[in-house]
Design an enzyme around this catalytic site. Structure first.
Site, PDB file in Angstrom:
ATOM      1  CB  CYS A  74      -0.927  -0.003   1.207  1.00 15.64           C
ATOM      2  SG  CYS A  74      -2.238  -1.240   1.108  1.00 15.64           S
TER       3      CYS A  74
ATOM      4  CB  CYS B  77      11.893   2.991  -6.758  1.00 18.43           C
ATOM      5  SG  CYS B  77      12.616   2.004  -5.438  1.00 18.43           S
TER       6      CYS B  77
END
Length: 393
Positions: free
Chosen positions: A197, A351
């Site tokens: 999430c 990232c």
């Protein structure tokens, strides 16, 4: 299938309890006896986050006598979009302590037991043994498999839930009466295949939808009413507003609860079993990892690099490292983006936290970009070490 009540009823309800739970008492299927069972129940919630928040609030309101909370994390501002048991004044506070305070405010008749620690191989049996039922609100595969294995080995039922973006799932796993989590998912997904999430996001209200299903199932198990989701998987699509039920059968070949189990104890290392990153990614990052500080030094020195952000476009809109070009990891893994990458400049990948860039790095190394590197800790490290004014997420 209906199952017998999980707990015996308490001796009595006080006048205060009768007033508080009157709307339960007048439901024939619950009644005084059902409420006494709830009063006598001991339920542990693993995690006081997205799923744990609504689960704990409604378990407390329902009158579960003893609620255990296990969570080692602290409240962060980004939690408040979905973790409704916490408030602004709780930022920086232990999640377990914050959740316990909210529970006491909702229902002071509930006994709260706090386990302000990380659940691990050394303590999971001891903690689980103290409770009748486990509610799993975890958000990572390593803990999910450990919760399942401990519950099966101890003969405990548990209510499982999972959320991601607009999709949710819930079920009841109880090896004595049906399948376990390993019957549904014998092996964890390949590393990096299913974003967390924190990487992919979650609609805040989805937590309430799935968390309330978990509490509904817990109440049914504790009181022995209705048909719990044993052997059934509830799948919810919030965008389509569609619920589906899928039958899940007990696997006779399950390594844990099957006819001839080969897993008879907890694994030594669940993180290793699930693999944060693939072996290829681990190998690729050896001697090919730089820090955010090193990246800044390279940029300041004018080193000829090609900085690639492998996150998703929605994340790129939130915050960027200066000079980065967005090329999502999926385009690199598939090979679609390889033609866009220069052959005469050193490629630097990043990232959010370093996991996805490690996987992308492995793909680049395999494609011949031998001097490519990735940034340890990703954009979060850049924010922490270089520019704290940028928003973290």
């Amino acid at each position: 299938m209906s199952l017998p009540p999980l707990v015996e009823p308490a001796a009595e309800l006080t006048v205060d309890e009768i007033r508080r739970y009157s709307r339960h008492l007048i439901i024939p299927d619950v009644g005084v006896t059902g409420q006494k069972r709830l009063k006598n129940a001991r339920v542990l919630c693993v995690g006081a986050g997205g799923l744990g928040s609504p689960a704990l609030l409604y378990l407390a309101a329902a009158g579960v006598g003893t609620l255990g909370i296990i969570d080692f994390d602290t409240v962060d501002e980004s939690n408040l979009q979905r973790q409704v048991i916490h408030g602004v004044s709780d930022i920086g506070r232990s999640k377990a302590e914050s959740a316990a305070a909210s529970i006491r405010e909702i229902n002071p008749l509930v006994n709260v037991e706090i386990h302000n620690t990380a659940l691990d191989r050394e303590n999971v049996r001891e903690i689980f043994a103290q409770y009748d039922l486990i509610v799993d609100g975890t958000d990572n595969f390593a803990t999910r498999y450990m919760v399942n294995d401990a519950a099966v080995l101890l003969g405990k039922p548990y209510v499982w839930g999972s959320i991601y973006r607009f999709d949710g799932q819930a079920s009841v796993f109880w090896a004595e009466h049906g399948p376990c989590y390993r019957c549904l998912y014998p092996e964890p997904p390949p590393p990096g295949m299913v974003p967390s999430c924190a990487e992919g996001g979650v609609l805040g209200v989805l937590c309430a939808s799935i968390g309330s299903i978990q509490v509904n199932e817990a109440i049914k198990l504790l009181t022995g009413i209705g048909e719990p989701l044993v052997g059934r998987l509830m799948v919810y699509d919030a965008l389509e507003m569609e619920y589906r039920k899928i039958k899940v059968r007990k696997d006779p070949n399950c390594v844990l609860c099957g006819d001839n189990p080969t897993v008879t104890d907890l694994l030594e290392d669940y993180e290793d079993f699930c693999g944060a990153v693939s072996e290829e990614a681990q190998e690729a990052t050896l001697d090919s990892t730089i820090t955010a500080l090193e990246l800044k030094e390279w940029q300041d020195a004018g080193k000829d690099i090609f900085l690639v952000d492998v996150r998703e476009p929605a994340e790129y809109e939130i915050v960027q490292i200066p000079g980065a070009t967005l090329i999502p990891k999926g385009d690199i893994i598939s090979g679609e983006a390889l033609a866009k990458l220069p052959q005469d400049r050193q490629i630097v990948l990043h990232c959010k936290s370093g996991v996805r860039s490690a996987e992308a790095l492995a793909a680049l190394k395999a494609a011949g970009f031998k001097d490519a590197v990735h940034v340890q800790g990703g954009v979060l490290s850049w924010i922490k070490q270089i520019d704290p004014s940028l928003p973290a997420y």
